[in-house]
Design an enzyme around this catalytic site. Sequence first.
Site, PDB file in Angstrom:
ATOM      1  N   TRP A  65      40.358  45.253  42.230  1.00  0.00           N
ATOM      2  CA  TRP A  65      39.722  46.266  41.390  1.00  0.00           C
ATOM      3  C   TRP A  65      38.775  45.637  40.382  1.00  0.00           C
ATOM      4  O   TRP A  65      37.738  46.214  40.051  1.00  0.00           O
ATOM      5  CB  TRP A  65      40.787  47.128  40.721  1.00  0.00           C
ATOM      6  N   ASP A 111      40.974  48.138  31.976  1.00  0.00           N
ATOM      7  CA  ASP A 111      41.562  49.001  32.991  1.00  0.00           C
ATOM      8  C   ASP A 111      43.080  48.825  32.917  1.00  0.00           C
ATOM      9  O   ASP A 111      43.613  47.784  33.296  1.00  0.00           O
ATOM     10  CB  ASP A 111      41.026  48.599  34.363  1.00  0.00           C
ATOM     11  N   LYS A 162      49.804  56.430  38.415  1.00  0.00           N
ATOM     12  CA  LYS A 162      50.775  55.335  38.318  1.00  0.00           C
ATOM     13  C   LYS A 162      51.894  55.721  37.345  1.00  0.00           C
ATOM     14  O   LYS A 162      53.013  55.940  37.752  1.00  0.00           O
ATOM     15  CB  LYS A 162      50.098  54.052  37.836  1.00  0.00           C
TER      16      LYS A 162
END
Length: 353
Positions: A98, A165, A189
């Site tokens: 990511w 992030d 999540k």
Amino acid sequence: MLKHNFSAGPCILPQEVFKKAAAAVLNFNDLSILEISHRSKDFVEVMEKAQNLALEHLDLTDKGYKALFLGGGASMQFLMVAYNLLESKAAYLNTGTWSTKAIKEAKLFGDVIEVASSKDQNFNYIPKGYTVPSDVDYFHFQTNNTIFGTQLKDDPTVSVPMVCDMSSDIFSRKRDFSKYDLIYAGAQKNMGPAGTTLIVVKEDILGKVSRSIPSMLDYQVHISKDSMFNTPPVFPIYVSMLTMEWLKDNGGIEWIEKINNEKAALVYDEIDRNELFEGFVANKEDRSMMNLTFNLVNEDHKDTFNKMWQEAGINGLNGHRSVGGYRASMYNALTLESAQTLVDVMKELERKA
């Protein structure tokens, strides 16, 4: 029976949240939550509560931050961060898939300095000892890497705005969130179902780039419209609000961090003790508390182990294709009982081997 859900995301959520969300689908003040107007008083109250809870959990209330709930996932934020903040050059720490994607998007808007990378060892460690230049517009990194199972435990010390992030460990452990100028996290999540992303941004870092920003990608536009510039993802925001209520009612981040540490210690201790298994992450200090990655030492045990954990009601244990092996994602709502069930299966495999 209910599964022990170790999926990396969409992931496990609290059972009481499911019950409240299911009830609201049938009746939320005489309409379904799926059909109410996002402009209605009922949903405006949901949005405001979700925003306030996010800031409260992060201890950022009345500190110059705004909380947004937007669509597009964390992947959209790879683009939006650069669109809104990158004037000339930015620094990025590359710790996984990511991060690599975020770097790719940022390069569309300016120079990107990759201050360090762990790509040389398939991202199985967190780089250290790097320097962030003082003349960049911001420094971007991830606190936790869902795929590879690494986690940055200490906040970097830098002299530039810090962008992070936190998709896979938001609300899981205490830290000084006021050190961060922009935090973003996909809901799926630790917060809710897929479909919305939380962005917490310090307002004074915005409005400094010279480019024109399309309205849908402009943080200031979304702030001015209270996350309702366009129709927001109503149901994911509602479930996220319920999950943050659940966290607050039980004692907040301080409460859940203790449980998360206990769950992670239980499984990591077995990985280290049991000679049939080995951890993927090179350094123990870099191990994630959320995504525990490990492998069988001998692949001859694979079919037996897979059958055993599936029969024990465990779901979502297979590792990501780029790592292989196994990944036990243990987000806030996963119980200690589920972690113990996994350990019991690992011990049983040892007895059978």
